[in-house]
Design a protein around this motif. Sequence first.
Motif, PDB file in Angstrom:
ATOM      1  N   THR A 156       0.833  -1.200   0.000  1.00  0.00           N
ATOM      2  CA  THR A 156       0.000   0.000   0.000  1.00  0.00           C
ATOM      3  C   THR A 156       0.872   1.256   0.000  1.00  0.00           C
ATOM      4  O   THR A 156       0.590   2.236  -0.719  1.00  0.00           O
ATOM      5  N   SER A 159       2.259   1.813  -3.377  1.00  0.00           N
ATOM      6  CA  SER A 159       1.245   2.385  -4.272  1.00  0.00           C
ATOM      7  C   SER A 159       1.167   3.895  -4.087  1.00  0.00           C
ATOM      8  O   SER A 159       1.055   4.651  -5.062  1.00  0.00           O
ATOM      9  N   HIS A 160       1.238   4.337  -2.825  1.00  0.00           N
ATOM     10  CA  HIS A 160       1.219   5.786  -2.584  1.00  0.00           C
ATOM     11  C   HIS A 160       2.472   6.454  -3.154  1.00  0.00           C
ATOM     12  O   HIS A 160       2.384   7.545  -3.733  1.00  0.00           O
ATOM     13  N   ALA A 163       2.001   6.891  -6.804  1.00  0.00           N
ATOM     14  CA  ALA A 163       1.081   7.999  -7.079  1.00  0.00           C
ATOM     15  C   ALA A 163       1.761   9.337  -6.818  1.00  0.00           C
ATOM     16  O   ALA A 163       1.571  10.309  -7.565  1.00  0.00           O
ATOM     17  N   LEU A 345      -6.505  13.557  -8.682  1.00  0.00           N
ATOM     18  CA  LEU A 345      -6.328  12.110  -8.621  1.00  0.00           C
ATOM     19  C   LEU A 345      -5.397  11.730  -7.472  1.00  0.00           C
ATOM     20  O   LEU A 345      -5.647  10.751  -6.741  1.00  0.00           O
ATOM     21  N   TYR A 346      -4.339  12.505  -7.293  1.00  0.00           N
ATOM     22  CA  TYR A 346      -3.392  12.227  -6.196  1.00  0.00           C
ATOM     23  C   TYR A 346      -4.083  12.346  -4.841  1.00  0.00           C
ATOM     24  O   TYR A 346      -3.903  11.490  -3.958  1.00  0.00           O
ATOM     25  N   SER A 348      -7.401  12.081  -4.179  1.00  0.00           N
ATOM     26  CA  SER A 348      -8.402  11.030  -3.982  1.00  0.00           C
ATOM     27  C   SER A 348      -7.737   9.674  -3.732  1.00  0.00           C
ATOM     28  O   SER A 348      -8.207   8.887  -2.892  1.00  0.00           O
ATOM     29  N   ASN A 349      -6.631   9.389  -4.446  1.00  0.00           N
ATOM     30  CA  ASN A 349      -5.912   8.124  -4.215  1.00  0.00           C
ATOM     31  C   ASN A 349      -5.375   8.060  -2.788  1.00  0.00           C
ATOM     32  O   ASN A 349      -5.436   7.007  -2.133  1.00  0.00           O
ATOM     33  N   TRP A 350      -4.883   9.199  -2.290  1.00  0.00           N
ATOM     34  CA  TRP A 350      -4.352   9.195  -0.933  1.00  0.00           C
ATOM     35  C   TRP A 350      -5.463   8.937   0.085  1.00  0.00           C
ATOM     36  O   TRP A 350      -5.262   8.219   1.070  1.00  0.00           O
ATOM     37  N   VAL A 352      -8.086   7.111  -0.278  1.00  0.00           N
ATOM     38  CA  VAL A 352      -8.378   5.667  -0.280  1.00  0.00           C
ATOM     39  C   VAL A 352      -7.257   4.893   0.408  1.00  0.00           C
ATOM     40  O   VAL A 352      -7.499   4.014   1.249  1.00  0.00           O
ATOM     41  N   LEU A 353      -6.004   5.208   0.047  1.00  0.00           N
ATOM     42  CA  LEU A 353      -4.867   4.500   0.640  1.00  0.00           C
ATOM     43  C   LEU A 353      -4.754   4.788   2.133  1.00  0.00           C
ATOM     44  O   LEU A 353      -4.367   3.901   2.915  1.00  0.00           O
TER      45      LEU A 353
END
Length: 463
Positions: A156, A159-160, A163, A345-346, A348-350, A352-353
């Motif tokens: 995880t 993944s961050h 991103a 996007l960065y 929103s991805n953060w 979730v992560l």
Amino acid sequence: MSEQSRQASPERSIDELQGLVQHFVAAKRSLSSASLVSRAHDIVTTARGLVEETAVLTAKNAFVRQGVLEEANVLLAIRDGLDNIGRETDVDFKAVIHQLDLADSRLQTTLVQLSNTQVDTSELHSRGATPDNQKTLHDFIDEDTHLHLIESLRSTIDSHKAAEADFQRSQDSFDDQIRSLDTAVNDADQTTDNQDSLSPIPPLFHNLTDNATHTASLLSSLVAHYDLCTSALKHTEGGGEAARQANPSLADDAPEDSLYRNLPLGPLNEQERQEMLAVVDNDAQEVDGVVLDIHDYISEMEATLDQLQSHSTAIRLRHKLLNHVLDLLRTLGGNLPIFLAAAKLYGSNWNVLKESLLVKADELGSLTDFYESFIASYASLLDEVNRRQAVENRMRRIADKARREIESLYKEDVAMREDFVRSTGEFLPRDIWPGLVDAPKRWEIRAASPELPQELPGDSEEQ
């Protein structure tokens, strides 16, 4: 009139006519300066076109420069906003990582504690166990559980990081385009000295028009002098023929009247004629100076025109460079939605992560709590083993004591039965009581195997 006066009069007339003809020829020659005045007119016309062009371009340049400055401020504000997203996310990420580090440190401490806690197999399993087959509490846990959880956390976090790298590349591209825009603006300002003002041009053009006016005025004075010479010749006997002989270019003209076609033909008395000749003589002394002045004015106008053209060239260059700035600004504006989408996007991805990391952190904490409870339960188990052993020892002592007391009672009972039979046996028949001569009953106290717990009625109902 005396004879001497009559002889001097023709000689003076001849000298006067020769001087007048020389003035006329010089005046005629000076009129060639008309081409210079025509050049002055051309210079003014060219300069006026340059002034009009540069006025339009300067206004456009000033408008574009101000617009670029405002747009650049907006872009910098947007860039700062995107930077804030990155900084806030980084601070949030570090806080979560700190929380994960604490949870992992606690887990690792607990795992070390599990590895250092040996299980007393001699007491809990079989007697005669050797150190070679001793186990620790770590041997009783499923190690894959926390290993898989830690690996999931690392995945995880990776993944961050990926991103974050994508977002940083977008930010770097944004920075590069802003720097290119800033460089282009600086090039336009430095190369052309930020010429968004017409301040040097109006004075130069005003100087041109003044010089042109002066040359026209000087030419008018030369024409007036020429006309005055022509008029003087007209009122002098033999003046026309003398002028044609001195200046053959007049041979193609009409007879003498061609010299005077634009002049008034009124008669002059001798005094008026002498006054005219005096003016012609006086003006003739200034003809060469006036011609030189015209040349000087034209030279100055040529130099001024060069300056105007230089300013105009610089303003055209600035206009070209600012158009390049506009092209860069349009390109950046077209890419702006991409940069904004990358930041969104960065973020929103953060989010979730982050939720995933926090859930895994809770799982890590729960697993650590379970391992710590395992350690505490094992300590309680050792206490329970000791308690049970103490109870069993106590029960054994009670059983041994009861066994000794029962054995003593048995022996006493045997002796008393034997005494009874001896004292009453010959008087009592044997069949009066079948147990008359029986031995006492033997009692045994021994350890029994534990029975399985019976199911309680309430348990079956609950199931």
